[in-house]
Enzyme design. Structure first.
Site, PDB file in Angstrom:
ATOM      1  N   SER A 167     -65.664   9.960  99.943  1.00 34.36           N
ATOM      2  CA  SER A 167     -64.255  10.399  99.889  1.00 34.36           C
ATOM      3  C   SER A 167     -63.506   9.771 101.040  1.00 34.36           C
ATOM      4  CB  SER A 167     -64.189  11.926 100.017  1.00 34.36           C
ATOM      5  OG  SER A 167     -62.839  12.344 100.116  1.00 34.36           O
ATOM      6  N   TYR A 183     -66.639  19.321 104.533  1.00 33.90           N
ATOM      7  CA  TYR A 183     -66.591  18.268 103.506  1.00 33.90           C
ATOM      8  C   TYR A 183     -66.468  16.894 104.173  1.00 33.90           C
ATOM      9  CZ  TYR A 183     -64.902  15.959  99.188  1.00 33.90           C
ATOM     10  OH  TYR A 183     -64.732  15.142  98.100  1.00 33.90           O
TER      11      TYR A 183
HETATM   12  N1  LIG Z   1     -61.121  14.550  92.732  1.00 33.31           N
HETATM   13  C1  LIG Z   1     -60.857  14.022  93.902  1.00 33.31           C
HETATM   14  O1  LIG Z   1     -59.698  13.915  94.317  1.00 33.31           O
HETATM   15  C2  LIG Z   1     -61.970  13.535  94.798  1.00 33.31           C
HETATM   16  C3  LIG Z   1     -61.622  12.923  96.001  1.00 33.31           C
HETATM   17  C4  LIG Z   1     -62.623  12.445  96.826  1.00 33.31           C
HETATM   18  C5  LIG Z   1     -63.951  12.572  96.462  1.00 33.31           C
HETATM   19  N2  LIG Z   1     -64.270  13.189  95.288  1.00 33.31           N
HETATM   20  C6  LIG Z   1     -65.682  13.322  94.954  1.00 33.31           C
HETATM   21  O2  LIG Z   1     -65.900  12.855  93.641  1.00 33.31           O
HETATM   22  C7  LIG Z   1     -66.957  13.600  93.032  1.00 33.31           C
HETATM   23  C8  LIG Z   1     -66.466  14.189  91.725  1.00 33.31           C
HETATM   24  O3  LIG Z   1     -65.304  14.943  91.973  1.00 33.31           O
HETATM   25  P1  LIG Z   1     -64.487  15.676  90.803  1.00 33.31           P
HETATM   26  O4  LIG Z   1     -63.113  15.846  91.294  1.00 33.31           O
HETATM   27  O5  LIG Z   1     -64.763  15.027  89.521  1.00 33.31           O
HETATM   28  O6  LIG Z   1     -65.188  17.111  90.874  1.00 33.31           O
HETATM   29  P2  LIG Z   1     -65.398  18.227  89.746  1.00 33.31           P
HETATM   30  O7  LIG Z   1     -64.366  18.131  88.688  1.00 33.31           O
HETATM   31  O8  LIG Z   1     -65.558  19.517  90.492  1.00 33.31           O
HETATM   32  O9  LIG Z   1     -66.793  17.807  89.128  1.00 33.31           O
HETATM   33  C9  LIG Z   1     -67.944  17.911  89.921  1.00 33.31           C
HETATM   34  C10 LIG Z   1     -69.131  17.809  89.017  1.00 33.31           C
HETATM   35  O10 LIG Z   1     -70.304  17.943  89.825  1.00 33.31           O
HETATM   36  C11 LIG Z   1     -71.130  18.917  89.214  1.00 33.31           C
HETATM   37  N3  LIG Z   1     -71.982  19.577  90.192  1.00 33.31           N
HETATM   38  C12 LIG Z   1     -71.620  20.268  91.286  1.00 33.31           C
HETATM   39  N4  LIG Z   1     -72.699  20.711  91.929  1.00 33.31           N
HETATM   40  C13 LIG Z   1     -73.774  20.305  91.195  1.00 33.31           C
HETATM   41  C14 LIG Z   1     -75.164  20.465  91.333  1.00 33.31           C
HETATM   42  N5  LIG Z   1     -75.685  21.164  92.356  1.00 33.31           N
HETATM   43  N6  LIG Z   1     -75.985  19.899  90.408  1.00 33.31           N
HETATM   44  C15 LIG Z   1     -75.472  19.200  89.366  1.00 33.31           C
HETATM   45  N7  LIG Z   1     -74.158  19.031  89.178  1.00 33.31           N
HETATM   46  C16 LIG Z   1     -73.325  19.584  90.090  1.00 33.31           C
HETATM   47  C17 LIG Z   1     -70.177  19.889  88.558  1.00 33.31           C
HETATM   48  O11 LIG Z   1     -70.870  20.612  87.579  1.00 33.31           O
HETATM   49  P3  LIG Z   1     -70.573  22.176  87.302  1.00 33.31           P
HETATM   50  O12 LIG Z   1     -69.601  22.134  86.152  1.00 33.31           O
HETATM   51  O13 LIG Z   1     -71.904  22.730  86.942  1.00 33.31           O
HETATM   52  O14 LIG Z   1     -70.006  22.766  88.554  1.00 33.31           O
HETATM   53  C18 LIG Z   1     -69.156  18.915  87.983  1.00 33.31           C
HETATM   54  O15 LIG Z   1     -69.594  18.357  86.762  1.00 33.31           O
HETATM   55  C19 LIG Z   1     -67.385  14.637  94.068  1.00 33.31           C
HETATM   56  O16 LIG Z   1     -68.480  14.156  94.802  1.00 33.31           O
HETATM   57  C20 LIG Z   1     -66.177  14.758  94.957  1.00 33.31           C
HETATM   58  O17 LIG Z   1     -66.488  15.202  96.244  1.00 33.31           O
HETATM   59  C21 LIG Z   1     -63.309  13.671  94.441  1.00 33.31           C
END
Ligand SMILES: NC(=O)c1ccc[n+]([C@@H]2O[C@H](COP(=O)([O-])OP(=O)(O)OC[C@H]3O[C@@H](n4cnc5c(N)ncnc54)[C@H](OP(=O)(O)O)[C@@H]3O)[C@@H](O)[C@H]2O)c1
Length: 258
Positions: A149, A162
């Site tokens: 991130s 985080y």
């Molecule tokens: N969106 C942003 O702006 C942003 C910015 C910077 C970095 N990121 C990074 O990008 C990645 C994806 O973000 P996102 O926004 O798509 O998040 P999201 O919509 O919350 O999706 C996260 C996914 O990870 C899964 N997950 C969480 N904990 C898990 C575990 N212990 N085992 C297996 N699956 C697990 C969740 O499944 P469940 O449905 O079971 O919870 C969900 O499918 C993350 O690493 C996040 O930190 C995102």
């Protein structure tokens, strides 16, 4: 073929595992990799959601399967990789995407909450990379892609844990680039900026936070989830064969703007 160079971006015949692929950025990356020719193994924790995500891909005539496990459970991770070895005999691409957020000031964190954030985001990253490397080393090729991130690069008050785990993943990624580069395995990271995923629904609904991020970004808006995917396909493809140990910021320019 009209544009033969495009073939270097193809993932034809590759086996990819994307963690946390039931929604958000993980699902977009899984869809893009399947659309580029890979068989994509989607990981998630909920069987019904995972089946729906796999169906999204297979209904397009592309190749995908489900692997249900919690990335924070080392035993379950080992079982899952044994299943990949038994079913596919190889793994070419790991996208370590699953992550959780807990945004609040340090004094509000309990010991358990800090430990959980470190385990799910950082500890799991190491265990997944190690198990993937076991399958990639005999091939002397492979792609380790870690989703970090820009929060691991530029700090914001009220989000200390985080930021630390994401910066830790950057260190891991660089160390693995040095460790496995000689064996033909590259290790890189993608650092998203602000993306309009479910994880950010509350932030986006708050006009003040929404506008702060949009105005802070030279492109003037939040990222659309599908806009993450090209970077992942590129890093997984032959086009990125000499890219190793790098962080690719996909953030609309937020990290370079004052
Ligand atoms: N969106 C942003 O702006 C942003 C910015 C910077 C970095 N990121 C990074 O990008 C990645 C994806 O973000 P996102 O926004 O798509 O998040 P999201 O919509 O919350 O999706 C996260 C996914 O990870 C899964 N997950 C969480 N904990 C898990 C575990 N212990 N085992 C297996 N699956 C697990 C969740 O499944 P469940 O449905 O079971 O919870 C969900 O499918 C993350 O690493 C996040 O930190 C995102």
């Amino acid at each position: 073929m009209a544009h033969p160079y495009l073939q270097t971006f193809s993932l034809d015949g590759k086996i990819a595992l994307v963690t946390g692929a039931v929604r958000g950025l993980g699902l977009e990356i899984a869809c893009a990799m399947a659309g580029s020719g890979a068989h994509v193994i989607l990981n998630g924790r909920d069987a019904a959601n995972l089946a729906a995500a796999v169906q999204t891909i297979t209904s397009r005539g592309q190749s995908a399967s489900a692997l249900l496990f919690d990335v924070a459970d080392p035993v379950a991770v080992k079982v899952a990789f044994a299943e990949i070895a038994a079913t596919h005999g190889r793994l070419d691409i790991l996208v370590s995407n699953a992550g959780t957020r807990n945004r609040k000031p340090l004094l509000d964190f309990t010991d358990e909450e800090i430990q959980s954030m470190v385990q799910v985001n950082l500890g799991a990253g190491y265990i997944l990379a190690r198990e993937a490397a076991r399958l990639m080393l005999p091939l002397r090729s492979g792609r380790l892609i870690t989703i970090t991130s820009i929060a691991g690069q530029i700090a914001r008050a009220g989000d200390p844990v985080y930021a630390g785990v994401k910066q830790g993943l950057t260190g891991m990624m660089r160390a693995l680039a040095a460790e496995y580069g000689p064996m033909g395995i590259t290790s890189n990271a993608i650092a998203p900026g602000g993306f309009a995923t479910e994880a950010n629904a509350a932030a986006i609904a708050d006009a003040k936070i929404h506008d702060h991020f949009a105005n802070r970004t030279p492109l003037g808006r939040w990222g659309r989830p599908h806009e993450i995917a090209g970077a992942a396909v590129f890093l997984a493809s032959a086009a990125a064969s000499y890219v190793n140990g790098q962080v690719l910021n996909v953030d609309g320019g937020m990290s370079i703007a004052m």
